[in-house]
Design a protein around this motif. Structure first.
Motif, short mmCIF file in Angstrom:
data_model
loop_
_atom_site.label_atom_id
_atom_site.label_comp_id
_atom_site.label_asym_id
_atom_site.label_seq_id
_atom_site.Cartn_x
_atom_site.Cartn_y
_atom_site.Cartn_z
N PRO A 1 60.08 37.69 33.22
CA PRO A 1 60.03 36.24 32.46
C PRO A 1 58.95 36.10 31.59
O PRO A 1 58.95 34.92 31.05
CB PRO A 1 59.74 35.45 33.52
N GLY A 2 58.55 36.96 30.73
CA GLY A 2 57.36 36.83 29.99
C GLY A 2 56.05 38.14 29.90
O GLY A 2 55.41 37.75 29.63
N ALA A 3 56.75 38.96 30.08
CA ALA A 3 55.75 40.43 29.47
C ALA A 3 56.34 40.77 28.02
O ALA A 3 57.22 41.09 27.79
CB ALA A 3 55.60 41.34 30.46
N SER A 4 55.24 41.04 27.51
CA SER A 4 55.53 42.31 25.99
C SER A 4 54.26 43.30 25.66
O SER A 4 53.32 43.30 25.82
CB SER A 4 55.35 41.48 25.08
N ALA A 5 54.91 44.33 25.41
CA ALA A 5 54.37 45.55 25.56
C ALA A 5 54.18 46.37 23.92
O ALA A 5 55.56 46.14 23.95
CB ALA A 5 54.83 46.40 27.34
N VAL A 6 53.37 47.07 23.64
CA VAL A 6 53.58 47.40 22.06
C VAL A 6 52.46 48.73 22.13
O VAL A 6 51.33 49.02 22.78
CB VAL A 6 52.99 45.84 21.08
N SER A 7 53.03 49.62 21.98
CA SER A 7 51.83 50.92 20.71
C SER A 7 51.96 51.38 19.71
O SER A 7 52.71 51.21 19.58
CB SER A 7 52.82 52.22 22.32
N ILE A 8 51.00 51.83 19.52
CA ILE A 8 50.88 51.74 17.98
C ILE A 8 50.82 53.75 18.32
O ILE A 8 49.73 54.26 18.93
CB ILE A 8 49.94 51.60 17.28
N PRO B 1 50.78 66.93 18.23
CA PRO B 1 50.23 66.40 18.66
C PRO B 1 50.70 65.06 17.36
O PRO B 1 50.02 64.87 16.41
CB PRO B 1 48.50 66.04 19.01
N VAL B 2 51.39 63.89 19.16
CA VAL B 2 50.98 62.27 18.27
C VAL B 2 49.69 61.62 18.92
O VAL B 2 50.17 61.47 20.04
CB VAL B 2 52.24 61.32 18.20
N TYR B 3 49.39 61.11 18.51
CA TYR B 3 47.89 60.55 19.47
C TYR B 3 48.25 58.41 19.44
O TYR B 3 49.43 58.02 19.01
CB TYR B 3 46.65 60.49 18.37
N LEU B 4 47.71 58.58 20.90
CA LEU B 4 48.36 57.02 21.09
C LEU B 4 47.20 55.87 20.81
O LEU B 4 45.93 56.19 21.17
CB LEU B 4 48.23 56.77 22.74
N ARG B 5 47.28 55.79 19.66
CA ARG B 5 46.33 54.58 19.38
C ARG B 5 45.82 53.53 20.36
O ARG B 5 44.96 52.78 19.80
CB ARG B 5 46.06 54.06 17.49
N SER B 6 47.24 52.96 20.04
CA SER B 6 46.86 51.63 21.04
C SER B 6 48.00 51.31 22.23
O SER B 6 49.33 52.27 21.72
CB SER B 6 46.31 50.17 20.39
N SER B 7 47.79 50.88 23.36
CA SER B 7 49.07 50.36 23.87
C SER B 7 48.73 49.15 25.10
O SER B 7 47.34 49.49 25.36
CB SER B 7 49.10 51.65 24.96
N VAL B 8 49.13 48.21 24.13
CA VAL B 8 48.93 46.95 24.84
C VAL B 8 49.71 46.18 25.62
O VAL B 8 51.18 46.72 25.74
CB VAL B 8 48.22 45.96 24.22
N LEU B 9 49.56 45.74 26.75
CA LEU B 9 50.80 44.76 27.46
C LEU B 9 49.64 43.35 27.82
O LEU B 9 49.18 42.89 27.97
CB LEU B 9 50.82 44.77 29.15
N ARG B 10 50.66 42.31 27.57
CA ARG B 10 50.98 40.87 27.46
C ARG B 10 51.29 39.70 28.05
O ARG B 10 52.33 40.48 28.00
CB ARG B 10 49.94 39.74 26.13
N SER B 11 51.10 38.68 28.85
CA SER B 11 52.04 38.12 29.30
C SER B 11 52.16 36.36 29.34
O SER B 11 51.15 36.24 28.24
CB SER B 11 51.78 37.71 31.06
N ARG B 12 52.85 35.51 29.32
CA ARG B 12 53.10 34.53 28.54
C ARG B 12 52.41 33.78 29.05
O ARG B 12 51.89 33.77 29.87
CB ARG B 12 54.55 33.80 29.22
N ARG B 13 51.67 32.81 28.37
CA ARG B 13 50.72 31.59 28.63
C ARG B 13 51.25 30.84 29.04
O ARG B 13 50.38 29.37 29.65
CB ARG B 13 49.71 31.14 27.40
N ALA B 14 52.37 29.74 28.72
CA ALA B 14 52.90 28.72 29.03
C ALA B 14 54.80 28.81 29.39
O ALA B 14 55.10 29.23 28.97
CB ALA B 14 52.86 28.03 27.67
N GLY B 15 54.85 27.82 30.01
CA GLY B 15 56.81 28.10 30.24
C GLY B 15 56.96 28.26 31.70
O GLY B 15 56.46 29.45 31.70
N ALA B 16 58.13 27.92 31.79
CA ALA B 16 59.27 28.66 32.54
C ALA B 16 60.06 28.86 31.95
O ALA B 16 60.05 29.42 30.90
CB ALA B 16 59.50 27.68 33.63
#
Length: 381
Positions: free
Chosen positions: A371-378, A224-239
């Motif tokens: 227009p400004g979302a980022s997803a990171v998984s470890i 098995p491979v363990y999903l240690r984290s999985s995070v989504l964040r959106s932008r804080r400023a700007g068009a």
């Protein structure tokens, strides 16, 4: 919190597949992931299915089985795959399911990605005058970054050459012809400083992942491979313009910076502990910028990293070992799960000619979607 394991991955190769429906490609990727896990669709208790082109991705149950489980459609730009993975994992963590799936598929027309500005509340002329053309956006962004941090266009060519070279040894890659940095620099300019082969292209394909409660993983796989984290964040400023969201504006960092920091904190790891990474490379400039935004190096250090071969398969941090988007193209709903597919193969030692040496135990995936979302998984073994 309940730990989550990845126990199966599947892929429908990316490329062009004639009249084959995206839903059918998604079903084939899902069956491949289930077979990889030694599982049956009847064991899956919830699924999240991502697509840009398919308005009702839940219809995939017509091919997989009408078991009545909740199946939710997902779309979050190029961050769709990471979003569906995170939602499937959260369903397990919160007790909704013991076994869940994330599935992605798309079938994009030829040509550069564009978008409907009205979705973002922008006037129609914004897209009609070329302001929303993605090649324009990424070219202008790369120009600014290279200028601000003293990085050369040759570094971009070396990134593209590395990804095409990795694609040439990846059986399921779409582009499998290696090119030299000199050939890439000499190719037609699309938007300065980016030439034809520094961009990915929209295409077709699918990918899928089977997840389960970590304490049940041994029922499906011995590795098995363990999903240690999985995070989504959106932008804080700007068009959505050249200054944002991939560049700091008014002191606000890119959403990638926020997502990466949160993912490392949740996983209890640091950037120097990651052994293999998949970074969003919609173009070569994006991969270069994302090396710094994800905390692996400082702005401007990329030139030296690339010159030293640090991101090659044999380097200290192999990046996009399967050729990334540049070699595989990008069916939006599937591309993030293609990253997971590659990381799982690497951590299980199943990546063939592109296998990272030294028995890698940690992996990282990153997506950036307009227009400004980022997803990171470890991930870890």
């Amino acid at each position: 919190m309940t730990d989550v394991a990845v126990v199966g991955v599947g892929l429908h190769p990316f490329g062009r597949h004639g009249d084959k429906q995206a839903l059918l490609m998604g079903a084939e990727a899902a069956r491949a992931a289930l077979a990889d896990a030694g599982a049956q669709w009847s064991q899956v208790q919830t699924a999240y299915v991502g697509s840009h082109e398919v308005s009702n991705p839940d219809a995939i149950v017509g091919w997989l089985g009408l078991t009545g489980i909740p199946v939710r459609g997902v779309f979050n730009g190029c961050a769709t795959g990471g979003t569906s993975l995170q939602m499937a994992a959260e369903a397990i963590r919160h007790g909704e399911a013991d076994v869940a799936m994330a599935i992605g598929m798309d079938k994009h027309p030829r040509g550069a990605f564009a978008a409907d500005p009205s979705v973002l509340g922008l006037p129609s002329w914004y897209g009609q005058t070329g302001m929303f053309l993605t090649t324009h956006f990424f070219g202008t962004k790369a120009t600014r970054y290279l200028h601000d941090h003293g990085v050369s266009a040759e570094a971009l060519a070396k990134i593209a050459a590395k990804n095409l070279r990795n694609g040439s040894i990846t059986p399921h890659a779409w582009r499998r012809k290696p090119l030299t940095p000199e050939q890439i620099l000499a190719a037609p300019v699309v938007n300065h400083p980016l030439t034809q082969y520094m961009y990915c292209s929209p295409d077709e394909g699918a990918a899928a992942v089977v997840l389960c409660r970590a304490d049940l993983a041994s029922k499906f796989t011995s590795t098995p491979v363990y999903l240690r984290s999985s995070v989504l964040r959106s932008r804080r400023a700007g068009a959505f313009d050249v200054n944002s969201p991939s560049m700091p504006l008014d002191g606000a960092p890119s959403p990638t910076v926020d997502a990466s920091k949160a993912a490392f904190e949740e996983a209890g790891l640091g950037p120097d502990e990651i052994r293999v990474a998949q970074l969003q490379d919609t173009d070569a400039g994006s991969e270069l910028i994302h090396m710094a935004e994800n905390g692996f190096c400082k702005d401007g250090e990329q030139e030296q990293w690339i010159a030293e071969g640090a991101t090659e398969i044999t380097g200290k941090l192999p990046v996009n070992t399967d050729g990334g988007l540049i070699a595989n193209g990008e069916p939006i709903g599937a591309s993030g799960l293609r990253q997971v597919y590659e990381i799982v193969l690497q951590l299980q030692g199943r990546a063939g000619d592109r296998q990272v040496a030294g028995d890698p135990k940690t992996g990282y995936t990153h997506l950036y979607g307009s227009p400004g979302a980022s997803a990171v998984s470890i991930f870890s073994r």
